[in-house]
Design a protein around this motif. Structure first.
Motif, short mmCIF file in Angstrom:
data_model
loop_
_atom_site.label_atom_id
_atom_site.label_comp_id
_atom_site.label_asym_id
_atom_site.label_seq_id
_atom_site.Cartn_x
_atom_site.Cartn_y
_atom_site.Cartn_z
N LEU A 177 -78.50 -17.83 41.24
CA LEU A 177 -78.64 -19.24 40.89
C LEU A 177 -77.44 -19.75 40.09
O LEU A 177 -77.47 -20.88 39.58
CB LEU A 177 -79.92 -19.45 40.08
N GLY A 178 -76.44 -18.93 39.95
CA GLY A 178 -75.26 -19.35 39.20
C GLY A 178 -75.39 -19.21 37.69
O GLY A 178 -74.61 -19.79 36.94
N LEU A 179 -76.38 -18.44 37.23
CA LEU A 179 -76.56 -18.22 35.81
C LEU A 179 -75.77 -16.99 35.36
O LEU A 179 -75.61 -16.03 36.12
CB LEU A 179 -78.04 -18.03 35.47
N GLU A 180 -75.30 -17.02 34.15
CA GLU A 180 -74.54 -15.89 33.59
C GLU A 180 -75.48 -15.00 32.79
O GLU A 180 -76.21 -15.47 31.92
CB GLU A 180 -73.42 -16.40 32.69
N VAL A 181 -75.46 -13.72 33.07
CA VAL A 181 -76.29 -12.75 32.34
C VAL A 181 -75.38 -11.86 31.51
O VAL A 181 -74.46 -11.23 32.05
CB VAL A 181 -77.13 -11.90 33.30
N VAL A 182 -75.62 -11.81 30.21
CA VAL A 182 -74.86 -10.96 29.30
C VAL A 182 -75.80 -9.89 28.77
O VAL A 182 -76.74 -10.19 28.04
CB VAL A 182 -74.27 -11.77 28.13
N ALA A 183 -75.55 -8.65 29.17
CA ALA A 183 -76.37 -7.53 28.71
C ALA A 183 -75.62 -6.77 27.63
O ALA A 183 -74.55 -6.23 27.87
CB ALA A 183 -76.70 -6.61 29.88
N LEU A 184 -76.18 -6.72 26.43
CA LEU A 184 -75.53 -6.03 25.32
C LEU A 184 -75.66 -4.52 25.49
O LEU A 184 -76.55 -4.04 26.19
CB LEU A 184 -76.16 -6.47 24.00
N PRO A 185 -74.77 -3.75 24.87
CA PRO A 185 -74.82 -2.29 25.00
C PRO A 185 -76.17 -1.74 24.53
O PRO A 185 -76.79 -2.29 23.61
CB PRO A 185 -73.68 -1.82 24.09
N ALA A 186 -76.60 -0.65 25.16
CA ALA A 186 -77.86 -0.01 24.80
C ALA A 186 -77.88 0.30 23.30
O ALA A 186 -76.91 0.81 22.75
CB ALA A 186 -78.06 1.25 25.62
N ALA A 187 -79.01 -0.02 22.66
CA ALA A 187 -79.12 0.18 21.21
C ALA A 187 -80.54 0.59 20.86
O ALA A 187 -81.50 -0.04 21.31
CB ALA A 187 -78.74 -1.09 20.46
N ILE A 188 -80.68 1.63 20.08
CA ILE A 188 -82.00 2.13 19.68
C ILE A 188 -82.76 1.09 18.85
O ILE A 188 -83.94 0.85 19.07
CB ILE A 188 -81.86 3.43 18.85
N ASP A 189 -82.03 0.47 17.92
CA ASP A 189 -82.70 -0.41 16.96
C ASP A 189 -81.77 -1.55 16.55
O ASP A 189 -81.22 -1.56 15.44
CB ASP A 189 -83.14 0.40 15.73
N ASP A 190 -81.55 -2.50 17.47
CA ASP A 190 -80.67 -3.62 17.13
C ASP A 190 -81.00 -4.84 18.00
O ASP A 190 -80.12 -5.43 18.63
CB ASP A 190 -79.21 -3.23 17.32
#
Length: 447
Positions: A177-190
């Motif tokens: 749909l033309g949306l930007e997805v920003v996935a942050l780095p894997a984090a246990i507790d953040d």
């Protein structure tokens, strides 16, 4: 006998309408090396007995969850489902009614949907819930797209604690749909890391509690920061039983709550079908995907149920639709409702308490083993372990010893650089003997 209603002329007419000369033109986007050059190597015909024998041999290669010490979680959980649940959903009036395309005459189905919505809204502490979705991952994708519709913005931020499958599913839907997805780095507790990425383009931030590592987080300040930036906070989850013990996301001010309901009323089923839970603040109900069943009075003043809101393409103009979801996982939803009704609030809290106690016992047993570090400090029934060896190899070795230990993070997210992290889960189905067997086997494998 095969039934082929279309003639060669019919096929050629259809191809000409779409501008294709040959059926192979429909597959030009598939890499040539992935195309079969011949028929699949299967017998052209076989009797029922032979097929049954073959399928039975294939099935025997599986290890049923109840046959071994089983500690899998990460989005699919082994809980006890009362026999009465399966008995009731197999009654013909439930099993065959399914989706009410003529809703006003399907009063039983509509009432079941209404009761389900009421239970979901109460469980998640939200104002409105829909009549279910496919599963947790697609519900998360729908939530991301809904946030974009509400805010008229184009960017979605995922925390590093969201289940990687949920992030991947949402990315597939959103980018189309033309949306930007920003996935942050894997984090246990953040989970709060999403607030550092808020700007004028962000439609929503997606966080999870308990997250994929099992960590429980107070989402209050994250929600406040998101709303202060004009974005929505979407809270997702994979383990619905957790809300019998911890505060649900709605109490933290979430704008949308979505996740997986499999834990209640639905067995593992080799990964599906499952049932997605989806709830919103009432002011966003017109942008909510799916359907809503409502309570009303008929012409005689008697209590009745109607399809109050249906925003699918099949019912309204395509450009006005908020979703093209084509079913509501009706039978799985009904199983969820029956099981929740049998539990009641007291039963759910007792079930959640038992799950947490089992997780504590598991964590205590594994923490004594050299080469094991408990990474998850605040958990419900799921914890992440840091092992001194790659987790996938440990999982394979433990399986040989009759223990299904969990899911390696490298399997869920190969790019996370967490090859030694193992996600493991305990539920009410785990015995003290199971936990002792796990600890003994893990100690041997890590020695």
């Amino acid at each position: 006998m095969r039934y082929l209603p279309l003639t060669d002329v019919d096929r050629q007419q259809m191809l000409s309408v779409i501008g294709a000369k040959h059926i192979d033109d429909l597959f030009v986007d598939v890499p040539k090396h992935a195309l079969l050059k011949d028929l699949v190597p299967l017998p052209r015909s076989q009797g029922e007995i032979e097929v049954h024998r073959h399928m039975q041999r294939l099935a025997e290669k599986n290890t049923p969850a109840g046959r071994t010490a089983f500690f899998l979680g990460a989005g699919a959980y082994r809980h006890h489902v009362p026999a009465s649940v399966d008995h009731l959903i197999q009654r013909s009036e439930f099993l065959t009614a399914y989706t009410p395309y003529q809703p006003e005459i399907a009063q039983g189905t509509l009432q079941a949907l209404y009761e389900f919505q009421s239970q979901v809204a109460q469980l998640l502490d939200m104002e409105v819930a829909n009549a279910s979705m496919y599963d947790g991952s697609t519900a998360c994708a729908e939530a991301a797209m809904m946030a974009a519709r509400v805010t008229k913005r184009k960017k979605i931020i995922f925390s590093g604690g969201v289940h990687p499958h949920y992030t991947d599913t949402a990315r597939t839907a959103c980018e189309a749909l033309g949306l930007e997805v920003v996935a942050l780095p894997a984090a246990i507790d953040d989970e709060a890391a999403v607030t550092k990425h808020l700007d004028a383009d962000v439609a929503g931030v997606i966080v999870q509690s308990p997250n994929v590592f099992g960590t429980i987080t107070d989402l209050t300040k994250i929600g406040e920061a998101a709303r202060g930036a004009g974005a929505l906070m979407i809270a997702t989850f994979t383990e619905a039983v957790a809300f019998g013990a911890i505060e649900p996301a709605g109490s933290y001010g979430a704008d949308i709550v979505c996740g997986e309901g499999q834990s209640i009323g639905n067995a593992l089923n080799f990964g599906g079908p499952y049932v997605g839970l989806f709830a919103v603040k009432e002011k966003y109900v017109r942008q909510m995907p799916g359907r809503v069943a409502g309570e009303t009075l008929d012409a005689d003043g008697k209590r009745g149920f109607v399809l109050t809101l249906s925003t699918r393409e099949q019912h309204i103009r395509r450009e006005k639709a908020t979703s093209n979801i084509c079913t509501n996982s009706g039978l799985c939803q009904l199983a969820w409702t029956i099981h929740m009704t049998l539990l009641g609030e007291k039963g759910l809290r007792q079930l959640a308490t038992l799950n947490h106690e089992k997780a504590i016992a598991l964590a205590d047993a594994l923490d004594k083993i050299s080469g094991v570090e408990i990474l998850t400090k605040r958990y419900f029934n799921e914890i992440a372990l840091l092992l001194k060896k790659p987790a996938q190899g440990v999982v394979d070795a433990l399986a040989e010893k009759g223990v299904i230990a969990g899911v390696a993070m490298s399997r869920l997210n190969p790019h996370a650089k967490m090859d030694n992290v193992l996600i493991t889960c305990a539920t009410e189905m785990n015995t003290d003997e199971d936990i002792a067997a796990y600890a003994k086997a893990l100690k041997e494998v890590l020695a």
